[in-house]
Design a protein around this motif. Structure first.
Motif, PDB file in Angstrom:
ATOM      1  N   SER A 178       3.566  -0.860  -7.364  1.00 13.80           N
ATOM      2  CA  SER A 178       4.407  -0.453  -6.234  1.00 13.80           C
ATOM      3  C   SER A 178       3.567   0.066  -5.074  1.00 13.80           C
ATOM      4  CB  SER A 178       5.409   0.628  -6.672  1.00 13.80           C
ATOM      5  OG  SER A 178       6.272   0.138  -7.662  1.00 13.80           O
ATOM      6  N   LEU A 179       2.560   0.874  -5.381  1.00 17.42           N
ATOM      7  CA  LEU A 179       1.683   1.418  -4.337  1.00 17.42           C
ATOM      8  C   LEU A 179       0.893   0.305  -3.644  1.00 17.42           C
ATOM      9  CD1 LEU A 179       0.303   4.631  -6.108  1.00 17.42           C
ATOM     10  CD2 LEU A 179       1.690   4.585  -4.020  1.00 17.42           C
ATOM     11  N   ILE A 180       0.357  -0.621  -4.426  1.00 15.34           N
ATOM     12  CA  ILE A 180      -0.434  -1.721  -3.845  1.00 15.34           C
ATOM     13  C   ILE A 180       0.431  -2.581  -2.927  1.00 15.34           C
ATOM     14  CG2 ILE A 180      -1.623  -3.892  -4.403  1.00 15.34           C
ATOM     15  CD1 ILE A 180      -2.797  -2.423  -6.865  1.00 15.34           C
ATOM     16  N   ASN A 181       1.631  -2.928  -3.373  1.00 17.37           N
ATOM     17  CA  ASN A 181       2.538  -3.746  -2.546  1.00 17.37           C
ATOM     18  C   ASN A 181       2.896  -3.050  -1.250  1.00 17.37           C
ATOM     19  OD1 ASN A 181       2.643  -5.898  -4.324  1.00 17.37           O
ATOM     20  ND2 ASN A 181       4.399  -5.097  -5.444  1.00 17.37           N
ATOM     21  N   VAL A 210      19.646   8.285 -19.683  1.00 15.02           N
ATOM     22  CA  VAL A 210      18.801   7.600 -18.687  1.00 15.02           C
ATOM     23  C   VAL A 210      17.567   8.469 -18.433  1.00 15.02           C
ATOM     24  CG1 VAL A 210      18.642   6.704 -16.343  1.00 15.02           C
ATOM     25  CG2 VAL A 210      20.808   6.531 -17.585  1.00 15.02           C
ATOM     26  N   ILE A 211      16.395   7.850 -18.560  1.00 17.43           N
ATOM     27  CA  ILE A 211      15.136   8.545 -18.306  1.00 17.43           C
ATOM     28  C   ILE A 211      14.428   7.850 -17.147  1.00 17.43           C
ATOM     29  CG2 ILE A 211      12.896   9.232 -19.250  1.00 17.43           C
ATOM     30  CD1 ILE A 211      14.165   9.088 -22.043  1.00 17.43           C
ATOM     31  N   ASN A 212      14.106   8.618 -16.118  1.00 17.36           N
ATOM     32  CA  ASN A 212      13.374   8.078 -14.964  1.00 17.36           C
ATOM     33  C   ASN A 212      11.929   8.574 -14.992  1.00 17.36           C
ATOM     34  OD1 ASN A 212      15.395   6.551 -13.536  1.00 17.36           O
ATOM     35  ND2 ASN A 212      16.388   8.485 -13.051  1.00 17.36           N
ATOM     36  N   GLY A 213      10.993   7.640 -14.901  1.00 12.41           N
ATOM     37  CA  GLY A 213       9.578   7.991 -14.871  1.00 12.41           C
ATOM     38  C   GLY A 213       8.937   7.550 -13.577  1.00 12.41           C
ATOM     39  N   GLY A 214       7.921   8.274 -13.152  1.00 12.11           N
ATOM     40  CA  GLY A 214       7.231   7.913 -11.910  1.00 12.11           C
ATOM     41  C   GLY A 214       6.274   8.999 -11.471  1.00 12.11           C
ATOM     42  N   LEU A 218       8.544   4.236  -0.641  1.00  7.39           N
ATOM     43  CA  LEU A 218       8.348   3.921  -2.049  1.00  7.39           C
ATOM     44  C   LEU A 218       9.352   4.664  -2.911  1.00  7.39           C
ATOM     45  CD1 LEU A 218       6.520   2.520  -4.183  1.00  7.39           C
ATOM     46  CD2 LEU A 218       5.217   4.630  -4.270  1.00  7.39           C
ATOM     47  N   ASP A 219       9.996   3.941  -3.828  1.00 10.74           N
ATOM     48  CA  ASP A 219      10.858   4.573  -4.810  1.00 10.74           C
ATOM     49  C   ASP A 219       9.943   5.182  -5.857  1.00 10.74           C
ATOM     50  OD1 ASP A 219      12.719   5.390  -6.601  1.00 10.74           O
ATOM     51  OD2 ASP A 219      13.537   3.405  -7.055  1.00 10.74           O
ATOM     52  N   GLU A 244      -6.076  -4.018   3.757  1.00  6.99           N
ATOM     53  CA  GLU A 244      -6.643  -5.247   3.204  1.00  6.99           C
ATOM     54  C   GLU A 244      -7.327  -5.000   1.854  1.00  6.99           C
ATOM     55  OE1 GLU A 244      -9.214  -6.688   6.243  1.00  6.99           O
ATOM     56  OE2 GLU A 244      -7.571  -7.164   7.631  1.00  6.99           O
ATOM     57  N   GLU A 245      -7.885  -3.826   1.706  1.00  6.09           N
ATOM     58  CA  GLU A 245      -8.571  -3.468   0.448  1.00  6.09           C
ATOM     59  C   GLU A 245      -7.959  -2.184  -0.089  1.00  6.09           C
ATOM     60  OE1 GLU A 245     -13.088  -2.537  -1.196  1.00  6.09           O
ATOM     61  OE2 GLU A 245     -12.829  -3.500   0.761  1.00  6.09           O
ATOM     62  N   ILE A 246      -7.394  -2.269  -1.294  1.00  5.51           N
ATOM     63  CA  ILE A 246      -6.651  -1.134  -1.862  1.00  5.51           C
ATOM     64  C   ILE A 246      -7.176  -0.838  -3.260  1.00  5.51           C
ATOM     65  CG2 ILE A 246      -4.371  -0.279  -2.552  1.00  5.51           C
ATOM     66  CD1 ILE A 246      -3.316  -2.553  -0.550  1.00  5.51           C
ATOM     67  N   ASN A 247      -7.463   0.439  -3.493  1.00  8.98           N
ATOM     68  CA  ASN A 247      -7.911   0.861  -4.822  1.00  8.98           C
ATOM     69  C   ASN A 247      -7.030   2.022  -5.272  1.00  8.98           C
ATOM     70  OD1 ASN A 247      -9.548   2.655  -6.720  1.00  8.98           O
ATOM     71  ND2 ASN A 247     -10.854   0.857  -6.636  1.00  8.98           N
ATOM     72  N   VAL A 248      -6.322   1.821  -6.394  1.00  8.65           N
ATOM     73  CA  VAL A 248      -5.458   2.869  -6.944  1.00  8.65           C
ATOM     74  C   VAL A 248      -5.984   3.232  -8.332  1.00  8.65           C
ATOM     75  CG1 VAL A 248      -3.123   3.502  -7.685  1.00  8.65           C
ATOM     76  CG2 VAL A 248      -3.447   2.042  -5.677  1.00  8.65           C
ATOM     77  N   SER A 249      -6.323   4.495  -8.520  1.00 12.36           N
ATOM     78  CA  SER A 249      -6.814   4.939  -9.831  1.00 12.36           C
ATOM     79  C   SER A 249      -6.007   6.155 -10.274  1.00 12.36           C
ATOM     80  CB  SER A 249      -8.295   5.296  -9.753  1.00 12.36           C
ATOM     81  OG  SER A 249      -8.506   6.356  -8.836  1.00 12.36           O
ATOM     82  N   PHE A 250      -6.131   6.464 -11.569  1.00 13.10           N
ATOM     83  CA  PHE A 250      -5.417   7.593 -12.143  1.00 13.10           C
ATOM     84  C   PHE A 250      -6.416   8.628 -12.636  1.00 13.10           C
ATOM     85  CE2 PHE A 250      -2.597   3.992 -12.345  1.00 13.10           C
ATOM     86  CZ  PHE A 250      -1.374   4.532 -11.965  1.00 13.10           C
ATOM     87  N   LYS A 251      -6.122   9.863 -12.338  1.00 13.66           N
ATOM     88  CA  LYS A 251      -7.000  10.951 -12.738  1.00 13.66           C
ATOM     89  C   LYS A 251      -7.068  11.021 -14.253  1.00 13.66           C
ATOM     90  CE  LYS A 251      -7.960  15.764 -11.544  1.00 13.66           C
ATOM     91  NZ  LYS A 251      -7.442  16.946 -10.817  1.00 13.66           N
TER      92      LYS A 251
END
Length: 200
Positions: free
Chosen positions: A180-183, A92-96, A52-53, A191-198
């Motif tokens: 990006s994480l889900i892909n 140039v600003i890189n975020g991630g 992952l980039d 098969e089942e993906i859950n991405v959450s943010f604190k």
């Protein structure tokens, strides 16, 4: 002759049973390997870091700033040393996210739940090949050193970061990071993906 037939019958009956047992054992082992392929959290995090980039958003901008400076000794300004110039530059600003920002909450090999601790601005740099300086006082292009110019610009970088954050830059980073994480996780078999943010 009758005894021989009984022995042969026993052997014939045992063969299918043995074949069934072997098939079941092999199936369990194969399925176990498939399910455990990515249920090792260390391997998953390593894969994310390598594939992952983590710079999920790249923001390029142009800015113009007016700078006034003069020479001074012991905080006393020296007369007639004032300079006024305009700097035009590109940034140039890189975020991630960083690998340590990711926590795996649940991982069964088919289902995974990930929590992202925070999204952030990873780096912010000035393109020193696209710097233009105009001396207002003398109406000429001033031949200043690159290091001097970058030093003058650096104090404006934080101001620009604050500006784009107010305009929703962090939300854009979150959206791109989640996608990006889900892909990536789908591609490696989840098969089942859950991405959450604190929550902050």
């Amino acid at each position: 002759m009758l005894i021989k037939k009984k022995k042969n019958n026993k052997v014939i009956l045992l063969l299918p049973i043995l074949l069934i047992i072997i098939t079941v054992v092999l199936s369990i082992r194969i399925l176990g390997k498939e399910n455990s392929k990515y249920n090792d959290n260390t391997k998953v995090l390593s894969t994310i870091s390598q594939v992952l980039d983590l710079n999920t958003v790249k923001y390029t901008y142009s800015n113009i700033v007016a700078v006034k400076k003069d020479k001074s000794i012991n905080d006393i300004k020296i007369p007639f040393t004032e300079q006024s110039f305009i700097i035009k530059y590109e940034g140039v600003i890189n975020g991630g996210i960083k690998p340590e920002d990711i926590t795996i909450i649940e991982n069964t090999g088919k289902k995974i739940k990930i929590e992202v601790d925070q999204c952030r601005i990873l780096n912010h740099y000035i393109d020193d090949e696209n710097l233009y300086v105009y001396d207002i006082k003398n109406s000429i292009f001033n031949k200043m050193g690159t290091n001097d110019i970058l030093s003058d610009i650096s104090k404006y970088k934080k101001e620009y970061e604050d500006k784009i954050l107010k305009e929703g830059f962090m939300e854009e980073i979150k959206e791109n990071t989640k996608a990006s994480l889900i892909n990536l996780l789908k591609n490696i078999g989840y098969e089942e993906i859950n991405v959450s943010f604190k929550k902050e």
